[in-house]
Design an enzyme around this catalytic site. Structure first.
Site, PDB file in Angstrom:
ATOM      1  NE  ARG A  57      -2.045  -1.660   3.415  1.00 23.58           N
ATOM      2  CZ  ARG A  57      -2.236  -2.933   3.740  1.00 23.58           C
ATOM      3  NH1 ARG A  57      -3.240  -3.586   3.238  1.00 23.58           N
ATOM      4  NH2 ARG A  57      -1.439  -3.555   4.587  1.00 23.58           N
ATOM      5  CB  ILE A  58       3.260   2.651   2.462  1.00 24.12           C
ATOM      6  CG1 ILE A  58       2.167   2.659   3.550  1.00 24.12           C
ATOM      7  CG2 ILE A  58       4.144   3.897   2.585  1.00 24.12           C
ATOM      8  CD1 ILE A  58       2.668   2.442   4.949  1.00 24.12           C
ATOM      9  CB  CYS A 114       8.792   5.978   6.602  1.00 24.95           C
ATOM     10  SG  CYS A 114       9.572   7.588   6.517  1.00 24.95           S
ATOM     11  NE  ARG A 139       6.477  -1.754  12.901  1.00 25.38           N
ATOM     12  CZ  ARG A 139       5.614  -0.756  12.700  1.00 25.38           C
ATOM     13  NH1 ARG A 139       5.998   0.366  12.139  1.00 25.38           N
ATOM     14  NH2 ARG A 139       4.355  -0.865  13.089  1.00 25.38           N
ATOM     15  CD  GLU A 191      10.287   3.174  16.883  1.00 26.53           C
ATOM     16  OE1 GLU A 191       9.123   3.382  17.263  1.00 26.53           O
ATOM     17  OE2 GLU A 191      10.575   3.000  15.696  1.00 26.53           O
ATOM     18  CG  HIS A 214       6.938   5.116  15.010  1.00 22.22           C
ATOM     19  ND1 HIS A 214       7.260   3.849  15.392  1.00 22.22           N
ATOM     20  CD2 HIS A 214       5.964   4.970  14.087  1.00 22.22           C
ATOM     21  CE1 HIS A 214       6.510   2.969  14.731  1.00 22.22           C
ATOM     22  NE2 HIS A 214       5.707   3.653  13.925  1.00 22.22           N
ATOM     23  CG  LEU A 215       6.459  12.185  14.189  1.00 21.14           C
ATOM     24  CD1 LEU A 215       6.772  13.651  13.875  1.00 21.14           C
ATOM     25  CD2 LEU A 215       5.464  12.122  15.345  1.00 21.14           C
ATOM     26  N   GLY A 216       5.072   8.517  11.222  1.00 20.30           N
ATOM     27  CA  GLY A 216       4.498   8.149   9.923  1.00 20.30           C
ATOM     28  C   GLY A 216       2.980   8.225   9.879  1.00 20.30           C
TER      29      GLY A 216
HETATM   30  P1  NAD Z   1       1.744  -3.778   3.015  1.00 18.57           P
HETATM   31  O1  NAD Z   1       1.510  -5.085   3.673  1.00 18.57           O
HETATM   32  O2  NAD Z   1       0.670  -3.212   2.154  1.00 18.57           O
HETATM   33  O3  NAD Z   1       3.092  -3.824   2.142  1.00 18.57           O
HETATM   34  C1  NAD Z   1       4.253  -4.474   2.566  1.00 18.57           C
HETATM   35  C2  NAD Z   1       4.872  -5.106   1.333  1.00 18.57           C
HETATM   36  O4  NAD Z   1       6.147  -5.646   1.682  1.00 18.57           O
HETATM   37  C3  NAD Z   1       4.040  -6.258   0.750  1.00 18.57           C
HETATM   38  O5  NAD Z   1       3.688  -5.986  -0.597  1.00 18.57           O
HETATM   39  C4  NAD Z   1       4.968  -7.454   0.855  1.00 18.57           C
HETATM   40  O6  NAD Z   1       4.823  -8.346  -0.230  1.00 18.57           O
HETATM   41  C5  NAD Z   1       6.316  -6.777   0.854  1.00 18.57           C
HETATM   42  N1  NAD Z   1       7.408  -7.614   1.337  1.00 18.57           N
HETATM   43  C6  NAD Z   1       7.373  -8.609   2.262  1.00 18.57           C
HETATM   44  N2  NAD Z   1       8.590  -9.151   2.402  1.00 18.57           N
HETATM   45  C7  NAD Z   1       9.418  -8.497   1.548  1.00 18.57           C
HETATM   46  C8  NAD Z   1      10.799  -8.599   1.237  1.00 18.57           C
HETATM   47  N3  NAD Z   1      11.583  -9.521   1.823  1.00 18.57           N
HETATM   48  N4  NAD Z   1      11.317  -7.761   0.316  1.00 18.57           N
HETATM   49  C9  NAD Z   1      10.545  -6.833  -0.291  1.00 18.57           C
HETATM   50  N5  NAD Z   1       9.215  -6.696  -0.052  1.00 18.57           N
HETATM   51  C10 NAD Z   1       8.671  -7.513   0.870  1.00 18.57           C
HETATM   52  O7  NAD Z   1       2.109  -2.765   4.189  1.00 18.57           O
HETATM   53  P2  NAD Z   1       2.075  -1.167   4.147  1.00 18.57           P
HETATM   54  O8  NAD Z   1       0.764  -0.701   4.635  1.00 18.57           O
HETATM   55  O9  NAD Z   1       2.580  -0.699   2.862  1.00 18.57           O
HETATM   56  O10 NAD Z   1       3.150  -0.868   5.326  1.00 18.57           O
HETATM   57  C11 NAD Z   1       4.514  -1.105   5.102  1.00 18.57           C
HETATM   58  C12 NAD Z   1       5.296  -0.977   6.401  1.00 18.57           C
HETATM   59  O11 NAD Z   1       5.179   0.356   6.914  1.00 18.57           O
HETATM   60  C13 NAD Z   1       4.847  -1.891   7.543  1.00 18.57           C
HETATM   61  O12 NAD Z   1       5.989  -2.386   8.198  1.00 18.57           O
HETATM   62  C14 NAD Z   1       4.101  -0.965   8.493  1.00 18.57           C
HETATM   63  O13 NAD Z   1       4.113  -1.427   9.803  1.00 18.57           O
HETATM   64  C15 NAD Z   1       4.910   0.308   8.314  1.00 18.57           C
HETATM   65  N6  NAD Z   1       4.191   1.539   8.668  1.00 18.57           N
HETATM   66  C16 NAD Z   1       4.885   2.460   9.386  1.00 18.57           C
HETATM   67  C17 NAD Z   1       4.259   3.654   9.713  1.00 18.57           C
HETATM   68  C18 NAD Z   1       4.981   4.686  10.542  1.00 18.57           C
HETATM   69  O14 NAD Z   1       4.367   5.289  11.392  1.00 18.57           O
HETATM   70  N7  NAD Z   1       6.244   4.944  10.277  1.00 18.57           N
HETATM   71  C19 NAD Z   1       2.946   3.911   9.321  1.00 18.57           C
HETATM   72  C20 NAD Z   1       2.279   2.938   8.564  1.00 18.57           C
HETATM   73  C21 NAD Z   1       2.923   1.739   8.248  1.00 18.57           C
HETATM   74  C1  MLT Z   2       1.834   1.295  11.753  1.00 23.48           C
HETATM   75  O1  MLT Z   2       2.413   0.207  11.612  1.00 23.48           O
HETATM   76  O2  MLT Z   2       0.649   1.448  11.409  1.00 23.48           O
HETATM   77  C2  MLT Z   2       2.580   2.445  12.302  1.00 23.48           C
HETATM   78  O3  MLT Z   2       3.686   2.116  12.995  1.00 23.48           O
HETATM   79  C3  MLT Z   2       1.730   3.517  12.795  1.00 23.48           C
HETATM   80  C4  MLT Z   2       1.589   3.784  14.269  1.00 23.48           C
HETATM   81  O4  MLT Z   2       0.912   3.047  14.950  1.00 23.48           O
HETATM   82  O5  MLT Z   2       2.104   4.791  14.740  1.00 23.48           O
END
Ligand code: NAD
Ligand code: MLT
Length: 312
Positions: A152-153, A231, A233, A262, A280-282
């Protein structure tokens, strides 16, 4: 599923409470609990809702004698012991869509902040120094952005940065080259990615195959001056290796929102002049927090209305 008493143990938008209260569910909001305090009170609750601060450990789950469901208001469930939850027939659900835009936008801000030293120039100007010489940037147009993790992201980042004229390449073991092309990404293997990228941004879960994905070996395969953005993990980037690369000039900058530990105590990395960092403000936008709060609580209502999930 019968849910009558819910504990929210991290700060969450009021929208979640309002939705649950409308269904006459008792909701207690108790944040900043110590692990021991959580273990002591969890026995009274049918359900727990967390963000990323609460560690839902084996001990917490085993103490939750009535616990049926743990809801994560966000994407990553790595702060929840999912294995123990499953063994104890506790359902773990998340809210994966609500913060996609927020996290993608922060990633783009990191990329642009590494290209143009806005943060450092602003800090200096606030001290009263008008310095036009030290802050010459670079354009992102025409540069190559590598996205590892095209979920998604990752996809949203691709779309946004294409608008800035970047060439976007990417890798994801579960995405086909044809699918990647649909959102403007040239698909390639990691081995092809490292030497081509000017910027590398990670959007993967923290799992065994992604732990330490950016490390001393992979950094040395990159172009000199590569910029790394994390942004997703902490733990997907080896922080010590990154610091060494920043010091040697092998890495030209890093945009970091997440950390191995963290709150992060690795001051040498945080204070490095080539690092732009946030705590961790994502997901921290008003919109995202409302969306994840609604998303998770509406799922609770779905569970309550579902006959097929007949958990006693
Ligand atoms: P998502 O599940 O939609 O996408 C993750 C992608 O990673 C998937 O398409 C998966 O196939 C792929 N993947 C798995 N193993 C892999 C590998 N070895 N190499 C390459 N790609 C691989 O998740 P998302 O919603 O896009 O979120 C992505 C990450 O961002 C998650 O770890 C989530 O926790 C983190 N996140 C962080 C924040 C923040 O506050 N910083 C906010 C939202 C999400
Ligand atoms: C998440 O994985 O959704 C993020 O780390 C967002 C958060 O909870 O701050």
């Amino acid at each position: 599923m019968n849910i009558s008493k819910v504990l929210i143990s991290d700060s969450l938008d009021q929208a979640a409470v309002d939705i649950l209260l409308k269904r006459n569910i008792q909701v207690d909001v108790k944040t900043k609990l110590t692990p021991q305090e959580l273990i002591e009170i969890i026995k009274d609750y049918d359900a727990l809702i967390v963000r990323s601060a609460t560690r839902v450990t084996k001990e917490v789950i085993e103490a939750g004698k009535k616990l049926k469901v743990i809801g994560r208001a966000g994407v990553g469930v790595d702060n929840i012991d999912v294995k123990t939850a499953t063994q104890n027939r506790v359902l773990v659900i998340n809210a994966p869509d609500g913060n996609t835009t927020a996290a993608a936008e922060l990633t783009c801000i990191m990329i642009l902040s590494l290209a143009r030293p806005v943060v450092a120039a602003c800090s200096k100007l606030k001290t009263g120094v008008w310095d036009k010489e030290s802050f010459k940037g670079t354009e992102v147009q025409g540069k190559t952005l590598a996205i590892v993790g095209l979920g998604r992201i990752g996809r949203k980042v691709a779309t946004c940065m294409k608008a800035f004229g970047m060439r976007v390449i990417g890798y994801d073991p579960f995405v086909t080259p044809d699918d990647a092309q649909k959102f403007g990404v040239e698909f390639m293997d990691l081995e092809q990615i490292w030497p081509q990228a000017d910027y590398i941004t990670l959007h993967v879960p923290l799992i065994e195959s992604t732990r330490g994905l950016v490390n001393s070996v992979t950094l040395n395969k990159c172009k000199k001056g590569v910029k790394i953005i994390n942004c997703c993990r902490g733990g997907t980037v080896d922080e010590k290796a990154l610091l060494e690369a920043l010091n040697s000039g092998q890495a030209g900058g890093a945009g970091l929102d997440v950390f191995e530990e963290e709150p992060c105590k690795f001051n040498e990395l945080l204070e490095h002049p080539k690092v732009v960092c946030t705590p961790h403000l994502g997901a921290s936008t008003k919109e995202a927090q409302i969306k994840v709060a609604e998303e998770i609580s509406l799922q609770f209502l779905t569970l309550m209305d579902s006959d097929s999930l007949n958990v006693p």
